[in-house]
Design a protein around this motif. Structure first.
Motif, short mmCIF file in Angstrom:
data_model
loop_
_atom_site.label_atom_id
_atom_site.label_comp_id
_atom_site.label_asym_id
_atom_site.label_seq_id
_atom_site.Cartn_x
_atom_site.Cartn_y
_atom_site.Cartn_z
N ARG A 499 9.16 57.95 25.65
CA ARG A 499 9.10 56.62 24.66
C ARG A 499 10.54 56.68 24.27
O ARG A 499 10.99 55.74 23.81
N VAL A 500 11.26 57.78 23.92
CA VAL A 500 12.41 57.65 23.36
C VAL A 500 13.64 56.83 24.09
O VAL A 500 14.13 56.03 23.59
N HIS A 501 13.60 57.15 25.38
CA HIS A 501 14.09 56.36 26.45
C HIS A 501 13.85 54.83 26.43
O HIS A 501 14.65 53.92 26.33
N PHE A 502 12.45 54.60 26.53
CA PHE A 502 12.07 53.16 26.50
C PHE A 502 12.62 52.61 25.11
O PHE A 502 13.16 51.49 25.39
N TRP A 503 12.28 52.86 24.08
CA TRP A 503 12.59 52.22 22.75
C TRP A 503 14.13 52.17 22.64
O TRP A 503 14.70 51.16 22.25
N GLY A 504 14.83 53.11 22.85
CA GLY A 504 16.31 52.89 22.82
C GLY A 504 16.95 52.13 24.17
O GLY A 504 18.00 51.24 23.66
N THR A 505 16.27 52.11 25.00
CA THR A 505 16.68 50.86 26.04
C THR A 505 16.28 49.69 25.63
O THR A 505 17.16 48.77 25.90
N VAL A 506 14.98 49.44 25.04
CA VAL A 506 14.89 47.96 24.65
C VAL A 506 15.60 47.54 23.57
O VAL A 506 16.19 46.43 23.57
N ILE A 507 15.88 48.43 22.43
CA ILE A 507 16.49 48.07 21.29
C ILE A 507 18.03 47.89 21.78
O ILE A 507 18.51 46.78 21.35
N GLY A 508 18.58 48.59 22.62
CA GLY A 508 19.84 48.75 22.99
C GLY A 508 20.03 47.22 23.95
O GLY A 508 21.03 46.75 23.66
N THR A 509 19.11 46.99 24.74
CA THR A 509 19.16 45.60 25.65
C THR A 509 19.29 44.42 24.78
O THR A 509 20.09 43.64 24.70
N TRP A 510 18.18 44.37 23.80
CA TRP A 510 18.19 42.98 23.13
C TRP A 510 19.39 42.94 22.10
O TRP A 510 19.92 41.98 21.81
N GLY A 511 19.73 44.26 21.53
CA GLY A 511 20.88 44.30 20.66
C GLY A 511 22.26 43.97 21.19
O GLY A 511 22.90 43.32 20.66
N THR A 512 22.61 44.28 22.40
CA THR A 512 23.75 43.98 23.25
C THR A 512 23.74 42.62 23.72
O THR A 512 25.01 42.05 23.48
N CYS A 544 28.13 48.58 19.42
CA CYS A 544 27.29 49.68 18.93
C CYS A 544 25.88 49.69 19.54
O CYS A 544 25.50 50.80 19.69
N PHE A 545 25.51 48.60 19.65
CA PHE A 545 24.06 48.57 20.45
C PHE A 545 24.22 48.99 21.91
O PHE A 545 23.55 49.70 22.47
N ALA A 546 25.27 48.63 22.64
CA ALA A 546 25.70 49.08 23.89
C ALA A 546 25.78 50.64 23.85
O ALA A 546 25.20 51.11 25.02
N PHE A 547 26.29 51.40 22.90
CA PHE A 547 26.31 52.76 23.08
C PHE A 547 24.90 53.34 22.82
O PHE A 547 24.75 54.20 23.39
N LEU A 548 24.01 52.70 21.99
CA LEU A 548 22.85 53.07 22.11
C LEU A 548 22.17 52.83 23.21
O LEU A 548 21.40 53.82 23.56
#
Length: 637
Positions: A499-512, A544-548
């Motif tokens: 779940r940590v991977h999922f939320w980090g990936t989704v937020i990072g993808t949309w934010g990037t 910043c989102f890309a690094f997340l």
């Protein structure tokens, strides 16, 4: 030393690589000496004493590794060695570094190798975003930046997204159709071992004079015909990756057509099988085009032909037509297997039959047919005939129809289903639907001639391709890895880390990638190391989102490694799925089945009383035929 030469393996492969490279080097030197030419030609489009060994060395590696031993004996008229399967399967980690014909071993080899290149490509992406965090030069100069974004794209496309799907299917598909192995096990192993060669050639371009190839993953001529030596490594790497892809696709086609279990007609095949059937048709028909056009560029560079040299009568726009005739179908090569994965995950974790199963299968075939009619929408500003624009715009809009069918079918499957979000695979599947739909909408926008002309070569295009390929393809890859991880490893992964991977990936993808649409509409050009100061704040936010997003992938890597070694033991069927691969132990036996299974129903008969997809060996032959599947509001078992 003698034993190393006689026994196929990495030792003999290393010797073969050295001998093959030495043979190529010596051949060039000898022929140039005989011809009275300068021994070492060092023009940036030349270096034959480097290019030829870059071809013969890998072939020496493959020969030494044992990839051709059986065929060489057959071609020489010697008795072939009977296959006793004594080395079939992996009994320790060392077995993954030998020529192994077990489809499950090859599947794991593919997945691990492609994820290695995924992390290399991701590291390059982090360097790119660090450079773009602010205007001006921070870390690399413009020339190095060109090499970074070129190798990032090539690694992600040619040695991650396309082959990782082949790895997942290699492991799962024979089990899913009740086959003991792939149709051509030796060809299957050879197709894998060509893949790391391609990836290493791409990376090795950094080490040659002039640096890495810097013409983008498209390698447009005439820029590529005059580029430094690293461009030739791109041309060669594409050949090895393409040959690997074609060999794998042929293997899938023959396996699916000829090796299905008794009772599995085409309308009982899981949608993952349909997806790989469709993808293989695309690969076999389209990949020779990019192989051919890269050979033509290499010949222009090395042999001074004039395929794309405009000043000598070459056709520059012709390169783009040939390239995109492959590369737009390649978009679907990178998407269709993911469609199959999502269908398996959504049906299993919503406990519902696939809504519109037959239309879903036919939509896959429709995408294959239409994908060959849309290539020139990438060329609206390339100087092609203007009358081609409107027909290509229309076909681009038409291909959205079968894709839309799949979106609505997934939504119909979820409707009134018992949606189980305890699985990280299901979370990625749900996020895929939303993200891919957004990427598809921007794709329709780019298919419109006026909009495409306005945003061509801006960050709007970067946003679109990443929404489609990362939010689309990579999300489906993660869904597939999480879904079949218990089957492949016999262990359960850590859902909390998932779940940590999922939320980090989704937020990072949309934010990037969402802000890239906005700065692209405002005119920020892509493929540049510096930009107008007015885009500085947006790029800092994007970085910043890309690094997340990058940090989230380290969580995934940790979860996979630790869970593979220490995770709780998995039962045979932790998701209570109905397809055949879940009816055997986790991981499966070396030879898959003690007896060939018999298919008696569809693969998604959730909620249908008495429904069975398969009868496994030893269960008895008398099983009542179930009623046809019905999509009901009640959901499932």
């Amino acid at each position: 030393m003698v034993a190393a030469i006689k026994q196929p393996g990495l030792g003999r492969a290393g010797i073969g690589f050295v001998l093959g490279g030495a043979f190529g080097f010596g051949l060039v030197v000898a022929l140039r000496a005989i011809s009275g030419l300068e021994i070492f030609q060092t023009e940036q489009t030349g270096y034959p004493h480097v290019i030829v060994p870059a071809i013969t060395g890998p072939f020496g590696f493959l020969i030494g590794f044992g990839c051709f031993d059986y065929w060489f004996r057959w071609a020489a008229g010697k008795p072939t060695i009977p296959e006793d399967h004594s080395q079939h399967g992996a009994h320790s980690w060392k077995d993954y570094f030998y020529f192994n014909t077990d489809h499950k071993v090859i599947g794991i080899q593919y997945i691990v190798t492609t994820f290695f290149f995924f992390f290399v490509g991701g590291l390059i992406a982090m360097l790119i975003r660090a450079e773009l965090a602010q205007p001006g030069t921070q870390i690399v100069d413009a020339s190095t930046y060109n090499g970074l974004f070129s190798t990032h794209a090539v690694l992600m496309i040619f040695v991650f997204v396309i082959p990782v799907f082949a790895g997942i299917a290699n492991y799962v598909l024979p089990l899913m159709i009740g086959a003991p192995d792939m149709a051509f096990p030796r060809l299957n192993a050879l197709s894998y071992w060509m893949l790391p060669i391609a990836g290493l050639l791409f990376i090795a371009s950094y080490l040659v004079p002039g640096g890495a190839f810097d013409t983008g993953w498209t390698g447009y001529a005439p820029l590529s015909t005059g580029a430094p030596l690293g461009q030739s490594f791109f041309n060669l790497g594409v050949q090895f990756a393409g040959a690997s892809s074609i060999a794998t696709a042929l293997n899938f086609l023959v396996t699916i057509v000829t090796m299905r279990a008794p009772g599995m007609n085409i309308w009982r095949m899981p949608l993952l099988v349909w997806a790989n059937l469709s993808t293989s048709l695309l690969v076999v028909a389209a990949t020779p085009f990019i192989a051919g056009v890269q050979f033509m560029v290499l010949f222009d560079r090395i042999l001074h032909t004039n395929f794309f040299q405009f000043t000598n009568g070459g056709d520059v726009v012709g390169y783009q037509h040939i390239f995109w005739f492959y590369s737009h179908p390649a978009v679907y090569i990178m998407m269709l297997p993911g469609f199959g994965i999502i269908s398996e995950v959504i049906s299993t974790h919503s406990r519902k039959p696939i809504f519109g199963y037959r239309l879903m299968a036919l939509a896959l075939i429709g995408i294959v047919v239409l994908s060959y009619s849309v290539w020139a929408h990438h060329m609206f500003v390339a100087g092609m005939f203007s009358w081609l624009r409107v027909p290509m715009m229309i076909t681009t809009l038409l291909i959205a129809v079968p894709t839309g069918i799949k979106i609505f079918s997934w939504l119909g499957t979820l409707f009134f289903g018992k949606i189980h979000t305890y699985s990280t695979a299901m979370l990625f599947a749900l996020a895929f639907i939303v993200t891919f739909t957004i990427g598809g909408i921007s794709g329709v926008m780019l298919g419109m001639v006026p909009i495409d002309i306005h945003v061509s070569d801006t960050y709007f295009v970067v946003a679109h391709i990443h929404f489609v390929l990362f939010g689309g393809s990579v999300f489906t890859i993660f869904a597939g890895v999480y879904h079949w991880f218990p089957k492949i490893t016999g262990r359960m992964y850590d859902e909390k880390l998932g779940r940590v991977h999922f939320w980090g990936t989704v937020i990072g993808t949309w934010g990037t990638f969402v802000p890239m649409h906005w700065i692209g509409m405002d005119g920020m050009p892509r493929r540049v190391a510096d930009y107008s100061a007015k885009f500085g704040d947006w790029n800092l936010l994007i970085s910043c989102f890309a690094f997340l997003l990058g940090a989230a992938q380290l969580v995934f890597l940790y979860n996979m490694i630790v869970s593979w070694r220490y995770g709780p033991r998995a039962v045979a069927n932790p998701w209570r799925a109905k397809t055949i691969e879940w009816q055997v132990s986790s991981p499966p036996p070396v030879f898959n089945f003690d007896e060939i299974p018999r298919v008696v129903g569809g693969p998604y008969e959730y909620g249908v009383p008495g429904a069975r997809h398969v009868i496994m060996g030893g269960e008895g032959a008398e099983v009542a035929q179930p009623q046809p599947a019905r999509t009901t509001a009640a959901g499932s078992t």
